[in-house]
Scaffold this active site. Structure first.
Site, mmCIF file in Angstrom:
data_model
loop_
_atom_site.group_PDB
_atom_site.id
_atom_site.type_symbol
_atom_site.label_atom_id
_atom_site.label_comp_id
_atom_site.label_asym_id
_atom_site.label_seq_id
_atom_site.Cartn_x
_atom_site.Cartn_y
_atom_site.Cartn_z
ATOM 1 N N SER A 137 0.770 -1.231 0.133
ATOM 2 C CA SER A 137 0.143 0.262 -0.037
ATOM 3 C C SER A 137 1.144 1.331 -0.011
ATOM 4 C CB SER A 137 -0.866 -0.222 1.373
ATOM 5 O OG SER A 137 -1.560 1.218 1.400
ATOM 6 N N TYR A 150 -1.857 -0.598 10.486
ATOM 7 C CA TYR A 150 -1.994 -0.944 9.112
ATOM 8 C C TYR A 150 -0.968 -0.745 8.194
ATOM 9 C CZ TYR A 150 -4.026 -1.141 4.403
ATOM 10 O OH TYR A 150 -4.052 -1.405 3.098
#
Ligand code: NDP
Ligand code: 8X3
Length: 253
Positions: A137, A150
């Site tokens: 990501s 995350y």
């Protein structure tokens, strides 16, 4: 003979679009996820048992993962690509307001689950001179408030990809870290506990990336000549870019 891609988290979003794209190009696919009804529907959509095989298991459960892999039909055993896509974010709050259980779920899924399945499939990928694509990501490289664990899991995925690539470069195996930004999928509903208003607010007017954009990128990576390795791809919608560093004054620090 068709090549075979093993795609984790194919019951929605990126994984489903990646499966559709690869099958459209003549590949056969192994699809994983916990929602069996969605796996069955996608296998049917993609042409049935000759083209696709669904494996229903929780990627956090090592024993269930091993059982699922043992059940793979003979014609789906030789893997040309592994797309480590299954993953999730939970929560958007600051670290001191986060739920420890949610942090552990992200680590168990995005890190431990991904590493486990990679290790279990590695010999097959080496045997085929295959490709590993890991979904990291932009959160791997660009911290933001509420990204805490995350972002940490995705930084692991990015660095693990590069390390894996170092280990496997002498074995003819390609490894790529894909690092998307704002992308429209159920990801945001999962992250916010099903908050449709938050979902609408995040994407409204932004023209976010769509799962098909990610599928196109991964198919491109896979279709390059065998001597070409794309190490990492950071991809955002045009509407997204960087912000200045935040400076808080008079914090008492
Ligand atoms: P979705 O929520 O649409 O899909 C996530 C997939 O992961 C589902 O198929 C889900 O299947 C699977 N999954 C989640 N937890 C588990 C588990 N414990 N065991 C097995 N499968 C699991 O999200 P996206 O398609 O958007 O995200 C895919 C990947 O891309 C994730 O790794 C995410 O972090 C990453 N990513 C997403 C971005 C975005 O903005 N959308 C941007 C950058 C990266 P099921 O629930 O059936 O088990
Ligand atoms: C998902 C993209 O920016 O929400 O990985 O972290 S972001």
């Amino acid at each position: 003979m068709s090549k075979i891609a093993f795609i984790t988290g194919a019951t929605s979003g990126f994984g489903k679009a990646i499966a559709q794209r690869f099958v459209a190009e003549g590949w056969n696919v192994v699809l994983t996820g916990r929602r069996k009804d969605r796996l069955d529907a996608l296998v049917n959509e993609l042409g049935g048992a000759a083209r696709a095989c669904g494996l229903c298991f929780d990627i956090r459960d090592e024993a269930a993962t091993k059982d699922a892999l043992r059940s793979l039909p003979a014609e789906f055993q030789a893997l040309d690509a592994l797309v480590n896509n299954a993953g999730l974010a939970l929560g958007t709050g600051p670290a001191d307001a986060c739920d420890l259980g949610e942090w552990k779920t992200m680590i168990d899924t995005n890190v431990t689950g991904l590493v486990t399945i990679t290790r279990l499939l590695l010999e097959r990928l080496i045997a085929q001179h295959g490709l590993v694509v890991n979904l990291a990501s932009i959160a791997a490289s660009w911290p933001y408030p509420g990204g805490n664990v995350y972002g940490g899991t995705k930084a692991f995925v990015r660095q693990f990809s590069l390390g894996l690539r170092s280990d496997l470069s002498s074995r003819g195996v390609r490894v790529t870290s894909i690092e998307p930004g704002l992308s429209e999928s159920e990801f945001t509903l999962v992250r916010t506990g099903g908050d449709k208003a938050a979902y609408d607010k995040l994407y409204r007017g932004a023209k976010p990336l769509q799962p098909e954009d990610i599928a196109e990128t991964i198919y491109w990576v896979s279709s390059l000549p065998a001597h070409v390795n794309i190490n990492s791809v950071e991809i955002m919608p045009v509407s997204q870019s960087w912000a200045p560093f935040q400076v808080h004054r008079e914090t008492g620090a």
